[in-house]
Design a protein around this motif. Sequence first.
Motif, PDB file in Angstrom:
ATOM      1  N   ALA A  60       9.978  -6.494   8.654  1.00 54.29           N
ATOM      2  CA  ALA A  60       9.875  -5.438   7.646  1.00 54.29           C
ATOM      3  C   ALA A  60       8.596  -5.602   6.832  1.00 54.29           C
ATOM      4  O   ALA A  60       7.929  -4.617   6.484  1.00 54.29           O
ATOM      5  N   ARG A  63       5.461  -4.618   9.005  1.00 52.43           N
ATOM      6  CA  ARG A  63       5.386  -3.162   9.161  1.00 52.43           C
ATOM      7  C   ARG A  63       4.969  -2.489   7.855  1.00 52.43           C
ATOM      8  O   ARG A  63       4.238  -1.493   7.857  1.00 52.43           O
ATOM      9  N   ALA A  64       5.418  -3.045   6.729  1.00 52.52           N
ATOM     10  CA  ALA A  64       5.027  -2.488   5.433  1.00 52.52           C
ATOM     11  C   ALA A  64       3.532  -2.669   5.192  1.00 52.52           C
ATOM     12  O   ALA A  64       2.874  -1.800   4.602  1.00 52.52           O
ATOM     13  N   MET A  67       1.740  -0.019   7.084  1.00 51.16           N
ATOM     14  CA  MET A  67       1.888   1.261   6.397  1.00 51.16           C
ATOM     15  C   MET A  67       0.993   1.343   5.169  1.00 51.16           C
ATOM     16  O   MET A  67       0.451   2.415   4.856  1.00 51.16           O
ATOM     17  N   ASP A  68       0.838   0.209   4.469  1.00 50.02           N
ATOM     18  CA  ASP A  68      -0.069   0.191   3.316  1.00 50.02           C
ATOM     19  C   ASP A  68      -1.506   0.468   3.753  1.00 50.02           C
ATOM     20  O   ASP A  68      -2.264   1.169   3.064  1.00 50.02           O
ATOM     21  N   LYS A 149       9.536  -6.468  -2.136  1.00 49.51           N
ATOM     22  CA  LYS A 149       9.936  -5.084  -1.884  1.00 49.51           C
ATOM     23  C   LYS A 149       8.821  -4.306  -1.189  1.00 49.51           C
ATOM     24  O   LYS A 149       9.071  -3.477  -0.338  1.00 49.51           O
ATOM     25  N   SER A 150       7.578  -4.565  -1.577  1.00 49.60           N
ATOM     26  CA  SER A 150       6.438  -3.878  -0.961  1.00 49.60           C
ATOM     27  C   SER A 150       5.297  -4.870  -0.804  1.00 49.60           C
ATOM     28  O   SER A 150       4.433  -4.975  -1.661  1.00 49.60           O
ATOM     29  N   ARG A 152       1.931  -6.610  -0.092  1.00 50.81           N
ATOM     30  CA  ARG A 152       0.574  -6.082  -0.091  1.00 50.81           C
ATOM     31  C   ARG A 152      -0.401  -7.138   0.377  1.00 50.81           C
ATOM     32  O   ARG A 152      -0.183  -8.322   0.188  1.00 50.81           O
TER      33      ARG A 152
END
Length: 367
Positions: A60, A63-64, A67-68, A149-150, A152
């Motif tokens: 996860a 993949r995040a 996407m960023d 959570k996100s 970076r």
Amino acid sequence: MSLRRLFAIVVKELRQMRRDRITLAMIVGIPVMQLILFGYAINLNLRGLDTGVADQANTAASRAVVMDMVATGVIKPIRSATSPQELMEYLRRGEISIGIAIPADFDRRRYDGREAVQVLVDGSDTVVQSAAIQLSQMPLDNTPTSNAKSPRIGGGQISVVSFYNPERRSAINIVPGLIGVILTMTMVLFTGVAIVRERERGNMELLIATPVTRSELMIGKVLPYAAIGLVQTTVVLALGVWLFDVPVRGGVFDVYLASILLILANLTLGLLISTKAQSQFQAMQMTFFVFLPSILLSGFMFPFAGMPKVVQWLAEALPLTHFLRLIRGVMLRGADLWELWPDVLALVAFTAVMMTLAISRFRKRLD
């Protein structure tokens, strides 16, 4: 000095220009063309670069991160790979400009603050290198995956690896393209005035009296200039290697084969122009209308990826666009010509269409 006679000459020149549709088109067309090209079509801020992704972690968090990166607008994933080596093959064949490689231990690397992502860049285009650096400046959240959570990326944990031109020398990018620019300028001009010159010198009367067919005349016009084009290719290539240390990583035979494809495409385009022009000066004017879009839209001066889609479709109709992909792929990335077959096919098709149109338009008569 008679003002009356002077005024008469001015009126005569204005009337002559009004009857010359090519000159009239240049008066209005050139400013409009340059304004549209520089104001709308040309953009140095690259967006949507073709990108391949090799996400070996497939979590996860990884993949995040991808996407960023996509959210920046710099990249556009079009290929999925299983390893960095596969990304390198895509780069070599020119299918992608950037590769994103995420290792299997991505989460541990991110947590430890180590290098977690590699951005592989086709450095044969220095503008693409500059755009890729933006991805390395994204901030990174070093918290464990379970708490992030996100996630970076950034802070030294993303590295940009440039291939084919790590020193970012502009000559390596420009010299191969100069082969195409010089061939476009000279080949179209040489044959652009060929038929017109025969008419102006009176040689067309002699050709009409011979049993030479239209096809024989057109092909006979092309072949000598093709040899001249190969000489020009040799001169630019030799000086580029000698003076600027430009590498030739692919086969020299492929370089010359790509050059002859462009030479033939430009010569047939010039022949078509010569069947339309009424004078050598008019042929030169029409050649300028071909040369200006070619040098601006082909990717030689400005990045192709920064242009709007409509302009990119227009640029695909220009032989120089396809040649630049071929010559940079062969010389700088070491690709084989058969691996770049779409651009080879485009040049062959362009040559066939232009030659067919030139032969069909030419008539062995003086009117």
